[in-house]
Design an enzyme around this catalytic site. Sequence first.
Site, PDB file in Angstrom:
ATOM      1  N   SER A   1       1.891   1.530  -4.835  1.00 24.92           N
ATOM      2  CA  SER A   1       1.704   1.842  -3.400  1.00 24.92           C
ATOM      3  C   SER A   1       0.361   1.456  -3.041  1.00 24.92           C
ATOM      4  O   SER A   1       0.056   1.305  -1.662  1.00 24.92           O
ATOM      5  CB  SER A   1       2.182   3.375  -3.059  1.00 24.92           C
ATOM      6  OG  SER A   1       3.264   3.762  -3.502  1.00 24.92           O
TER       7      SER A   1
ATOM      8  N   HIS B   1       7.763  -3.062  -4.095  1.00 24.46           N
ATOM      9  CA  HIS B   1       7.495  -1.670  -3.551  1.00 24.46           C
ATOM     10  C   HIS B   1       8.797  -1.252  -2.896  1.00 24.46           C
ATOM     11  O   HIS B   1       9.312  -1.488  -2.032  1.00 24.46           O
ATOM     12  CB  HIS B   1       6.415  -1.542  -2.624  1.00 24.46           C
ATOM     13  CG  HIS B   1       5.858  -0.464  -2.001  1.00 24.46           C
ATOM     14  ND1 HIS B   1       5.684  -0.183  -0.786  1.00 24.46           N
ATOM     15  CD2 HIS B   1       5.537   0.651  -2.862  1.00 24.46           C
ATOM     16  CE1 HIS B   1       5.209   1.096  -0.627  1.00 24.46           C
ATOM     17  NE2 HIS B   1       5.167   1.605  -2.133  1.00 24.46           N
TER      18      HIS B   1
ATOM     19  N   GLU C   1       9.134  -4.108  -0.228  1.00 27.47           N
ATOM     20  CA  GLU C   1       8.051  -5.045   0.072  1.00 27.47           C
ATOM     21  C   GLU C   1       7.911  -5.726  -1.060  1.00 27.47           C
ATOM     22  O   GLU C   1       7.634  -5.271  -2.039  1.00 27.47           O
ATOM     23  CB  GLU C   1       6.874  -4.045   0.431  1.00 27.47           C
ATOM     24  CG  GLU C   1       6.914  -3.172   2.059  1.00 27.47           C
ATOM     25  CD  GLU C   1       5.722  -2.501   2.162  1.00 27.47           C
ATOM     26  OE1 GLU C   1       5.227  -2.921   3.305  1.00 27.47           O
ATOM     27  OE2 GLU C   1       5.120  -1.906   1.316  1.00 27.47           O
TER      28      GLU C   1
ATOM     29  N   ASN D   1       2.488   1.158   5.052  1.00 23.18           N
ATOM     30  CA  ASN D   1       1.478   2.300   5.086  1.00 23.18           C
ATOM     31  C   ASN D   1       0.256   2.023   5.928  1.00 23.18           C
ATOM     32  O   ASN D   1      -0.483   2.924   6.348  1.00 23.18           O
ATOM     33  CB  ASN D   1       1.134   2.407   3.642  1.00 23.18           C
ATOM     34  CG  ASN D   1       2.080   3.534   3.018  1.00 23.18           C
ATOM     35  OD1 ASN D   1       2.950   4.294   3.595  1.00 23.18           O
ATOM     36  ND2 ASN D   1       2.222   3.172   1.527  1.00 23.18           N
TER      37      ASN D   1
HETATM   38  P1  NAD Z   1       6.060  10.129 -11.441  1.00 20.91           P
HETATM   39  O1  NAD Z   1       4.888  10.793 -11.675  1.00 20.91           O
HETATM   40  O2  NAD Z   1       7.232  10.691 -10.954  1.00 20.91           O
HETATM   41  O3  NAD Z   1       6.597   9.489 -12.627  1.00 20.91           O
HETATM   42  C1  NAD Z   1       5.843   8.463 -13.615  1.00 20.91           C
HETATM   43  C2  NAD Z   1       6.591   8.567 -14.956  1.00 20.91           C
HETATM   44  O4  NAD Z   1       5.692   7.418 -15.805  1.00 20.91           O
HETATM   45  C3  NAD Z   1       6.392   9.950 -15.875  1.00 20.91           C
HETATM   46  O5  NAD Z   1       7.608  10.276 -16.042  1.00 20.91           O
HETATM   47  C4  NAD Z   1       5.658   9.478 -16.959  1.00 20.91           C
HETATM   48  O6  NAD Z   1       6.039  10.248 -18.160  1.00 20.91           O
HETATM   49  C5  NAD Z   1       5.729   8.088 -17.123  1.00 20.91           C
HETATM   50  N1  NAD Z   1       4.610   7.524 -17.765  1.00 20.91           N
HETATM   51  C6  NAD Z   1       3.270   7.724 -18.061  1.00 20.91           C
HETATM   52  N2  NAD Z   1       2.767   6.671 -18.633  1.00 20.91           N
HETATM   53  C7  NAD Z   1       3.578   5.934 -18.897  1.00 20.91           C
HETATM   54  C8  NAD Z   1       3.878   4.768 -19.891  1.00 20.91           C
HETATM   55  N3  NAD Z   1       2.554   4.297 -20.468  1.00 20.91           N
HETATM   56  N4  NAD Z   1       4.751   4.227 -20.018  1.00 20.91           N
HETATM   57  C9  NAD Z   1       5.819   4.488 -19.504  1.00 20.91           C
HETATM   58  N5  NAD Z   1       5.885   5.508 -18.677  1.00 20.91           N
HETATM   59  C10 NAD Z   1       4.740   6.254 -18.520  1.00 20.91           C
HETATM   60  O7  NAD Z   1       5.468   8.971 -10.228  1.00 20.91           O
HETATM   61  P2  NAD Z   1       6.252   8.543  -9.225  1.00 20.91           P
HETATM   62  O8  NAD Z   1       6.432   9.088  -7.874  1.00 20.91           O
HETATM   63  O9  NAD Z   1       7.780   7.931  -9.595  1.00 20.91           O
HETATM   64  O10 NAD Z   1       5.595   6.952  -9.009  1.00 20.91           O
HETATM   65  C11 NAD Z   1       5.674   5.913  -9.776  1.00 20.91           C
HETATM   66  C12 NAD Z   1       4.960   4.789  -9.270  1.00 20.91           C
HETATM   67  O11 NAD Z   1       5.520   4.493  -7.849  1.00 20.91           O
HETATM   68  C13 NAD Z   1       3.407   4.840  -8.713  1.00 20.91           C
HETATM   69  O12 NAD Z   1       2.671   3.667  -8.609  1.00 20.91           O
HETATM   70  C14 NAD Z   1       3.695   5.194  -7.147  1.00 20.91           C
HETATM   71  O13 NAD Z   1       2.464   5.026  -6.171  1.00 20.91           O
HETATM   72  C15 NAD Z   1       4.623   4.489  -6.826  1.00 20.91           C
HETATM   73  N6  NAD Z   1       5.522   5.017  -5.618  1.00 20.91           N
HETATM   74  C16 NAD Z   1       5.849   6.309  -5.516  1.00 20.91           C
HETATM   75  C17 NAD Z   1       6.579   6.628  -4.300  1.00 20.91           C
HETATM   76  C18 NAD Z   1       7.006   8.108  -4.211  1.00 20.91           C
HETATM   77  O14 NAD Z   1       7.496   8.345  -3.128  1.00 20.91           O
HETATM   78  N7  NAD Z   1       6.994   8.880  -5.245  1.00 20.91           N
HETATM   79  C19 NAD Z   1       6.957   5.633  -3.456  1.00 20.91           C
HETATM   80  C20 NAD Z   1       6.894   4.226  -3.562  1.00 20.91           C
HETATM   81  C21 NAD Z   1       6.052   4.076  -4.798  1.00 20.91           C
END
Ligand code: NAD
Length: 422
Positions: free
Chosen positions: A120, A141, A153, A191
């Site tokens: 993000s 994204h 995106e 954003n």
């Molecule tokens: P999250 O913390 O819910 O999930 C991340 C997962 O990645 C966890 O299950 C963790 O165990 C796993 N992980 C950690 N290290 C790892 C590795 N080396 N290999 C594989 N898996 C690994 O996070 P999220 O909210 O799903 O966000 C993930 C990405 O998406 C981030 O970059 C975030 O900025 C982006 N994002 C999040 C949102 C949101 O609303 N949550 C929206 C758009 C984008």
Amino acid sequence: MISNRVLGVIGSGTMGEGIAQCGAVAGYKVLTFDVKPELVIQANAKIAERLDGAVAKGKMSKLERDQAVARLHVGKSYDELKDAEVVIEAAPEELALKKKIFAELDRVCSAKVLRGTNTSSLSIATIAEGLKHADRLLGIHFFNPAPVMKLIELVQGPATSDQTMVEGRAVAAFLAKTPVKVKDSPGFIGNRVNRPFYLQALHLLEKGEADIRTIDAAVKSIGGFKMGPFELLDLIGLDINLSVTQSVYEGFNKPDRFRPSSIQQKLVESGHLGRKSGRGFYDHTNGNPAPAFESPLRDASSWKPSKALTDFAAALGKPADRAMWLYARIIVAVINEGGLTADTIALPRDVDVTMELGFNYPQGPLGLADFVGLPIVQKLMADFHTESGQSECYRANALLDRLVADGKWGEQSAKGFLYHAL
Ligand code: NAD
């Protein structure tokens, strides 16, 4: 259906789970990887349950559900992705971690494999630094919840090839999503363009122009938004929203218009994070949210609408009252950021699509400006620039000035920020 199209998903958290669901439903064989493989098993079980719900509601057949669930797999080694169509990384938002993941993928995946990051806030350029196949990496994204939100995106870093962007578009289409294209820049489109929606509302509050309920009501009743800025801040979480603002503020080298609000910072420091903590701008402990934030109000009894505000209101078919002024102070700043974005990193149409599909705007800000008429918007922006003490967020963007000078005034002249066939 047996599919040879493979989607790799790295990370099985909130976003990875949603992306895996989108992929499996669309027809990809999905291999999801997580440092804790049990999380993938749990996520796949949750997807199966959600699809059961979709079958119960008649949104998909039992056969389609079973086929989608059969396409979900737990990834064991990145070697399984060497000939995948696309890999989407949704690991935590840590630069070093993302760089490490893509370096590993670079070693095992052929150049044909499209690499997407769901980041993000991190720059695609920085993630891609040092990769052999940096041209194959783009931002993909998604919005949360991924299975529901239509928008994606597609972010082009300086090394991302045009061919990679074309393939990104094809992946989005296969997933039945609506893609927009944007150049690598803090906050991408959404954003960034949405920052003034919160920051200007907070600014009006700070200056004592109105209370939270009055500002929320103005934005809803005049703009047609489902939620006002303070209601939305409480829903998103004041801390989450603040961290997005901080990252955009820092990403652009701290311009005044993105400066985080001290009111929001203080609430976060006191643990008033919104709905999730029971209290933010509103108190949510008793079912019906009640205002929980008070600050002194300025005496506005001598306030009168300007000529530009009267014209703006007339174009919207509404009175030029104080509520209109509150709404205009917010939406005109959003229009300006949208114009700036459309002048530098994205197509005007994509700015509007992003705000409509990703942020629930009833109409994109640029389409709204075209509807009102760009000379009126430009004049109102100039008024706001003066009355706000030269606030940077009302310094008209160069695209708006060019369009007005060229007689491209919006719907009335068939061209403004957007084209309008007559
Ligand atoms: P999250 O913390 O819910 O999930 C991340 C997962 O990645 C966890 O299950 C963790 O165990 C796993 N992980 C950690 N290290 C790892 C590795 N080396 N290999 C594989 N898996 C690994 O996070 P999220 O909210 O799903 O966000 C993930 C990405 O998406 C981030 O970059 C975030 O900025 C982006 N994002 C999040 C949102 C949101 O609303 N949550 C929206 C758009 C984008």
